[in-house]
Motif scaffolding. Structure first.
Motif, PDB file in Angstrom:
ATOM      1  N   ARG A 148       1.284  10.022  26.608  1.00  0.00           N
ATOM      2  CA  ARG A 148       2.685  10.428  26.764  1.00  0.00           C
ATOM      3  C   ARG A 148       3.435  10.170  25.464  1.00  0.00           C
ATOM      4  O   ARG A 148       3.220   9.145  24.817  1.00  0.00           O
ATOM      5  N   PRO A 149       4.328  11.067  25.140  1.00  0.00           N
ATOM      6  CA  PRO A 149       5.133  10.795  23.939  1.00  0.00           C
ATOM      7  C   PRO A 149       6.090   9.633  24.225  1.00  0.00           C
ATOM      8  O   PRO A 149       6.663   9.530  25.304  1.00  0.00           O
ATOM      9  N   ARG A 150       6.245   8.772  23.274  1.00  0.00           N
ATOM     10  CA  ARG A 150       7.128   7.601  23.451  1.00  0.00           C
ATOM     11  C   ARG A 150       8.577   8.023  23.336  1.00  0.00           C
ATOM     12  O   ARG A 150       8.945   8.733  22.397  1.00  0.00           O
ATOM     13  N   ARG A 151       9.358   7.570  24.262  1.00  0.00           N
ATOM     14  CA  ARG A 151      10.792   7.848  24.225  1.00  0.00           C
ATOM     15  C   ARG A 151      11.527   6.590  23.787  1.00  0.00           C
ATOM     16  O   ARG A 151      11.230   5.501  24.263  1.00  0.00           O
ATOM     17  N   ASP A 152      12.488   6.801  22.927  1.00  0.00           N
ATOM     18  CA  ASP A 152      13.344   5.674  22.543  1.00  0.00           C
ATOM     19  C   ASP A 152      14.303   5.393  23.685  1.00  0.00           C
ATOM     20  O   ASP A 152      14.762   6.302  24.377  1.00  0.00           O
ATOM     21  N   PRO A 153      14.643   4.134  23.888  1.00  0.00           N
ATOM     22  CA  PRO A 153      15.595   3.826  24.962  1.00  0.00           C
ATOM     23  C   PRO A 153      16.963   4.461  24.670  1.00  0.00           C
ATOM     24  O   PRO A 153      17.412   4.502  23.523  1.00  0.00           O
ATOM     25  N   VAL A 154      17.595   4.956  25.704  1.00  0.00           N
ATOM     26  CA  VAL A 154      18.892   5.613  25.561  1.00  0.00           C
ATOM     27  C   VAL A 154      19.966   4.539  25.433  1.00  0.00           C
ATOM     28  O   VAL A 154      20.064   3.626  26.239  1.00  0.00           O
TER      29      VAL A 154
END
Length: 145
Positions: A5-11
């Motif tokens: 999965r592509p890593r998402r930065d925390p919003v």
């Protein structure tokens, strides 16, 4: 098979611009707001050298040079004065009554207010004056009869 999965930065919500805008609005409203307690009248108060500064009274009767009365924001004729003063009598008995009479107002106009105050049982009546012009500053004063 396992897909990565592509890593998402925390919003994150950046509050700094919001705080800046709120402070700018606050400063704008503080600067643009005018604070008026009552309408200005062109009064020339009599001078006194023995008067002492008094606290502000919630009940103030203003007498203009033409003989009209003002109680709070209402302009009154001499015939309307007794009823209007009767409506404010309880508060005036508790805190006192201040009479701000123009120096050019007739003596009869001032006596009419003092007479009505006596009929309403108001005992603490002060007459507003200004300091003598020989002093450096001119500030409102009140004499206690």
């Amino acid at each position: 098979m396992r897909f990565s999965r592509p890593r998402r930065d925390p919003v994150e919500v950046n509050l700094t611009p919001l705080i800046d805008v709120v402070f700018l609005l606050l400063i704008f409203f503080m600067v643009s707001t005018t604070f008026e307690t009552r309408q200005a009248l062109e009064l020339e108060l009599p001078e006194s050298t023995s008067g002492v500064a008094a606290e502000v009274s919630p009940v103030t009767v203003v007498i203009t040079a033409t003989g009209l009365y003002r109680l709070g924001e209402r302009e009154l004729s001499p015939a309307e004065l007794p009823g209007a003063l009767a409506a404010e009598a309880e508060q005036a008995r508790e805190h006192g009554l201040v009479v701000e009479a123009d120096g050019r107002a007739s003596h009869a106009s001032v006596v009419r207010v003092l007479d009505q105050a006596g009929q309403q049982g108001i005992q603490r009546v002060r007459i507003a004056t200004t300091e003598s012009r020989s002093s450096e500053t001119t500030s409102p004063q009140a004499e206690t009869p």
